[in-house]
Design a protein around this motif. Structure first.
Motif, PDB file in Angstrom:
ATOM      1  N   MET A  38       0.780  -1.298   0.076  1.00 55.06           N
ATOM      2  CA  MET A  38      -0.047   0.082   0.026  1.00 55.06           C
ATOM      3  C   MET A  38       1.125   1.264  -0.028  1.00 55.06           C
ATOM      4  N   SER A  39       0.559   2.423  -0.969  1.00 53.59           N
ATOM      5  CA  SER A  39       1.298   3.365  -0.948  1.00 53.59           C
ATOM      6  C   SER A  39       1.650   4.140   0.352  1.00 53.59           C
ATOM      7  N   GLY A  40       3.019   4.418   0.479  1.00 58.43           N
ATOM      8  CA  GLY A  40       3.293   4.968   1.851  1.00 58.43           C
ATOM      9  C   GLY A  40       3.860   4.144   2.888  1.00 58.43           C
ATOM     10  N   ASP A  41       3.992   2.710   2.662  1.00 58.64           N
ATOM     11  CA  ASP A  41       4.273   1.646   3.572  1.00 58.64           C
ATOM     12  C   ASP A  41       5.608   1.112   3.190  1.00 58.64           C
ATOM     13  N   ALA A  42       6.399   2.033   2.317  1.00 57.71           N
ATOM     14  CA  ALA A  42       8.067   1.297   2.080  1.00 57.71           C
ATOM     15  C   ALA A  42       8.679   1.311   3.254  1.00 57.71           C
ATOM     16  N   LEU A  43       8.718   2.189   4.340  1.00 53.06           N
ATOM     17  CA  LEU A  43       9.464   1.964   5.379  1.00 53.06           C
ATOM     18  C   LEU A  43       9.300   0.819   6.213  1.00 53.06           C
ATOM     19  N   SER A  44       7.978   0.250   6.247  1.00 53.96           N
ATOM     20  CA  SER A  44       7.658  -0.860   6.651  1.00 53.96           C
ATOM     21  C   SER A  44       7.931  -2.048   6.100  1.00 53.96           C
ATOM     22  N   ALA A  45       7.709  -1.902   4.709  1.00 57.11           N
ATOM     23  CA  ALA A  45       7.489  -3.293   3.845  1.00 57.11           C
ATOM     24  C   ALA A  45       9.050  -3.465   3.407  1.00 57.11           C
ATOM     25  N   VAL A  46      10.044  -2.383   3.071  1.00 62.06           N
ATOM     26  CA  VAL A  46      11.298  -2.917   2.457  1.00 62.06           C
ATOM     27  C   VAL A  46      12.099  -3.550   3.502  1.00 62.06           C
ATOM     28  N   PRO A  47      12.270  -3.051   4.559  1.00 66.56           N
ATOM     29  CA  PRO A  47      13.156  -3.812   5.598  1.00 66.56           C
ATOM     30  C   PRO A  47      12.523  -5.363   5.831  1.00 66.56           C
ATOM     31  N   LYS A  48      11.354  -5.252   6.118  1.00 62.38           N
ATOM     32  CA  LYS A  48      10.771  -6.461   6.492  1.00 62.38           C
ATOM     33  C   LYS A  48      10.676  -7.684   5.279  1.00 62.38           C
ATOM     34  N   ALA A  49      10.848  -7.192   4.028  1.00 65.86           N
ATOM     35  CA  ALA A  49      11.276  -7.926   3.146  1.00 65.86           C
ATOM     36  C   ALA A  49      12.565  -8.981   3.325  1.00 65.86           C
ATOM     37  N   ALA A  50      13.511  -8.117   3.791  1.00 61.09           N
ATOM     38  CA  ALA A  50      14.789  -8.823   4.174  1.00 61.09           C
ATOM     39  C   ALA A  50      14.534  -9.571   5.203  1.00 61.09           C
ATOM     40  N   VAL A  51      13.846  -9.237   6.277  1.00 58.49           N
ATOM     41  CA  VAL A  51      13.582 -10.126   7.377  1.00 58.49           C
ATOM     42  C   VAL A  51      13.034 -11.520   6.800  1.00 58.49           C
ATOM     43  N   GLU A  52      12.010 -11.352   6.149  1.00 65.09           N
ATOM     44  CA  GLU A  52      11.298 -12.402   5.444  1.00 65.09           C
ATOM     45  C   GLU A  52      12.345 -13.392   4.823  1.00 65.09           C
ATOM     46  N   MET A  53      13.238 -12.893   3.922  1.00 66.74           N
ATOM     47  CA  MET A  53      14.087 -13.634   3.136  1.00 66.74           C
ATOM     48  C   MET A  53      14.946 -14.231   4.077  1.00 66.74           C
ATOM     49  N   MET A  54      15.560 -13.466   4.962  1.00 69.08           N
ATOM     50  CA  MET A  54      16.659 -14.149   5.853  1.00 69.08           C
ATOM     51  C   MET A  54      15.880 -15.344   6.541  1.00 69.08           C
ATOM     52  N   THR A  55      14.874 -15.370   6.935  1.00 68.91           N
ATOM     53  CA  THR A  55      14.133 -16.087   7.843  1.00 68.91           C
ATOM     54  C   THR A  55      13.865 -17.492   6.808  1.00 68.91           C
ATOM     55  N   ARG A  56      13.775 -17.379   5.460  1.00 67.66           N
ATOM     56  CA  ARG A  56      13.564 -18.345   4.460  1.00 67.66           C
ATOM     57  C   ARG A  56      14.926 -18.987   4.249  1.00 67.66           C
ATOM     58  N   ALA A  57      15.825 -18.235   4.187  1.00 66.46           N
ATOM     59  CA  ALA A  57      17.235 -18.762   3.810  1.00 66.46           C
ATOM     60  C   ALA A  57      17.784 -19.671   5.150  1.00 66.46           C
ATOM     61  N   VAL A  58      17.508 -19.179   6.175  1.00 62.48           N
ATOM     62  CA  VAL A  58      17.841 -19.827   7.328  1.00 62.48           C
ATOM     63  C   VAL A  58      17.251 -21.236   7.385  1.00 62.48           C
ATOM     64  N   ALA A  59      16.056 -21.237   7.082  1.00 67.05           N
ATOM     65  CA  ALA A  59      15.136 -22.537   7.059  1.00 67.05           C
ATOM     66  C   ALA A  59      15.907 -23.514   6.118  1.00 67.05           C
ATOM     67  N   LYS A  60      16.283 -22.873   4.760  1.00 62.68           N
ATOM     68  CA  LYS A  60      16.880 -23.775   4.080  1.00 62.68           C
ATOM     69  C   LYS A  60      18.202 -24.365   4.365  1.00 62.68           C
ATOM     70  N   GLU A  61      18.934 -23.472   4.927  1.00 61.58           N
ATOM     71  CA  GLU A  61      20.449 -23.881   5.362  1.00 61.58           C
ATOM     72  C   GLU A  61      20.348 -24.547   6.668  1.00 61.58           C
ATOM     73  N   GLU A  62      19.639 -24.121   7.717  1.00 63.32           N
ATOM     74  CA  GLU A  62      19.877 -24.761   8.890  1.00 63.32           C
ATOM     75  C   GLU A  62      18.690 -25.975   9.305  1.00 63.32           C
ATOM     76  N   GLY A  63      17.973 -26.260   8.225  1.00 66.79           N
ATOM     77  CA  GLY A  63      17.003 -27.297   8.606  1.00 66.79           C
ATOM     78  C   GLY A  63      17.893 -28.553   8.957  1.00 66.79           C
ATOM     79  N   ARG A  64      18.866 -28.843   8.299  1.00 66.40           N
ATOM     80  CA  ARG A  64      19.697 -29.954   8.594  1.00 66.40           C
ATOM     81  C   ARG A  64      20.223 -30.182  10.064  1.00 66.40           C
ATOM     82  N   TYR A  65      20.266 -29.128  10.770  1.00 65.45           N
ATOM     83  CA  TYR A  65      20.647 -28.982  12.001  1.00 65.45           C
ATOM     84  C   TYR A  65      19.372 -28.945  13.107  1.00 65.45           C
ATOM     85  N   GLY A  66      18.231 -29.214  12.469  1.00 62.76           N
ATOM     86  CA  GLY A  66      17.069 -29.193  13.266  1.00 62.76           C
ATOM     87  C   GLY A  66      16.446 -27.992  13.754  1.00 62.76           C
TER      88      GLY A  66
END
Ligand SMILES: NC(=O)c1ccc[n+]([C@@H]2O[C@H](COP(=O)([O-])OP(=O)(O)OC[C@H]3O[C@@H](n4cnc5c(N)ncnc54)[C@H](OP(=O)(O)O)[C@@H]3O)[C@@H](O)[C@H]2O)c1
Length: 259
Positions: free
Chosen positions: A156-184
């Motif tokens: 929604m227009s005007g929400d970039a200060l919330s959405a842009v940094p959170k996109a990194a949070v969401e991607m980091m979460t997925r990256a951790v899921a992929k790399e760290e799943g093997r460690y439980g």
């Protein structure tokens, strides 16, 4: 405390809740306390809020407090060391911090505003995860739940200060899921919609007039904004063994707004 009490405590799940002094963070702490967690709750500036929370939860949960500023790597490391010293096994990391922002259009957004949200939210989460992974790996079965935003799914227009940094949070979460799943380690994100608490409440009273919010409310299929307890419920589910085969996901809890 007897040996059997100590053994019983060692069996309980443990959680480090970063941003536990906030509205969503404190609702999450209350929900995890109901599930029998031992809690290490962090605050940055709101010491009184976490002291009240500890008092409230004192009957149901063991609560420890620590000060953490996500802009300061030393404070992240110090707090992690305190949490590790408190619990023999850290099973859960919850990230519920965020910056109090306005809703400027990108054209009007100042460099310092971008710097702040990226530093606290994106880099803060990245440094936090790096600091927590050794303990989470050592626990053999662990879970990370980050708080993102529905705005990365319905911009929604005007929400970039919330959405842009959170996109990194969401991607980091997925990256951790992929790399760290093997460690439980499982890692998932909860993306709240507009919530009647914390930053959501503040925006409803301080940004835009009530007619704008009424239009937004009507866009939500469930015709209402959410409650902090509804976000906490989703976080508690993803953190727990009830979600034992779920990882790398974002659960959007927005009453259907993004659909
Ligand atoms: N509420 C909503 O409607 C909504 C909707 C979508 C997404 N979200 C996201 O959910 C998260 C939590 O929101 P909320 O409504 O609970 O906000 P809140 O009540 O304002 O709480 C913000 C939390 O972040 C902490 N914090 C701020 N700067 C920090 C820093 N530099 N280092 C460490 N901690 C810091 C605060 O700590 P102190 O108070 O101790 O300084 C507080 O615990 C935010 O990321 C927000 O964008 C909220």
């Amino acid at each position: 405390m007897s040996n059997s009490d100590l053994a019983e405590d060692a069996e309980k799940p443990t959680a480090l809740v970063v941003g536990g002094s906030g509205a969503l963070g404190s609702a999450i702490c209350e929900r995890l306390a109901d599930d029998g967690y031992r809690l290490f709750i962090t605050y940055r500036s709101s010491r009184t809020a976490v002291e009240s929370l500890r008092e409230k939860l004192g009957e149901t949960a063991e609560v420890h407090l620590g000060q953490m500023d996500l802009c300061d790597e030393a404070s992240i490391q110090r707090c992690m060391a305190e949490a590790n010293g408190t619990f023999s096994r850290l099973s859960t990391l919850i990230y519920a911090s965020g910056v109090n922002i306005d809703q400027p259009f990108i054209f009007d957004t100042q460099a310092e505003q971008w710097d702040q949200v990226i530093k606290v939210e994106s880099l803060g989460f990245i440094h936090l995860v790096s600091a927590a992974l050794p303990a989470l790996r050592a626990s053999g079965r662990a879970s990370i739940v980050s708080i993102g935003t529905f705005a990365t799914h319905l911009y929604m227009s005007g929400d970039a200060l919330s959405a842009v940094p959170k996109a990194a949070v969401e991607m980091m979460t997925r990256a951790v899921a992929k790399e760290e799943g093997r460690y439980g380690i499982r890692a998932n994100c909860v993306a709240p919609g507009i919530i009647n608490a914390g930053l959501g409440s503040k925006m409803q009273t301080e940004i835009h007039d009530p007619a704008v919010w009424e239009t937004q409310r009507k866009r939500v299929p469930l015709r209402r904004f959410g409650e902090a307890s509804e976000i906490a419920e989703a976080v508690a589910f993803l953190a727990s063994d009830r979600a034992s085969y779920i990882t790398g996901q974002t659960l959007i809890v927005d009453g259907g707004l993004h659909v």
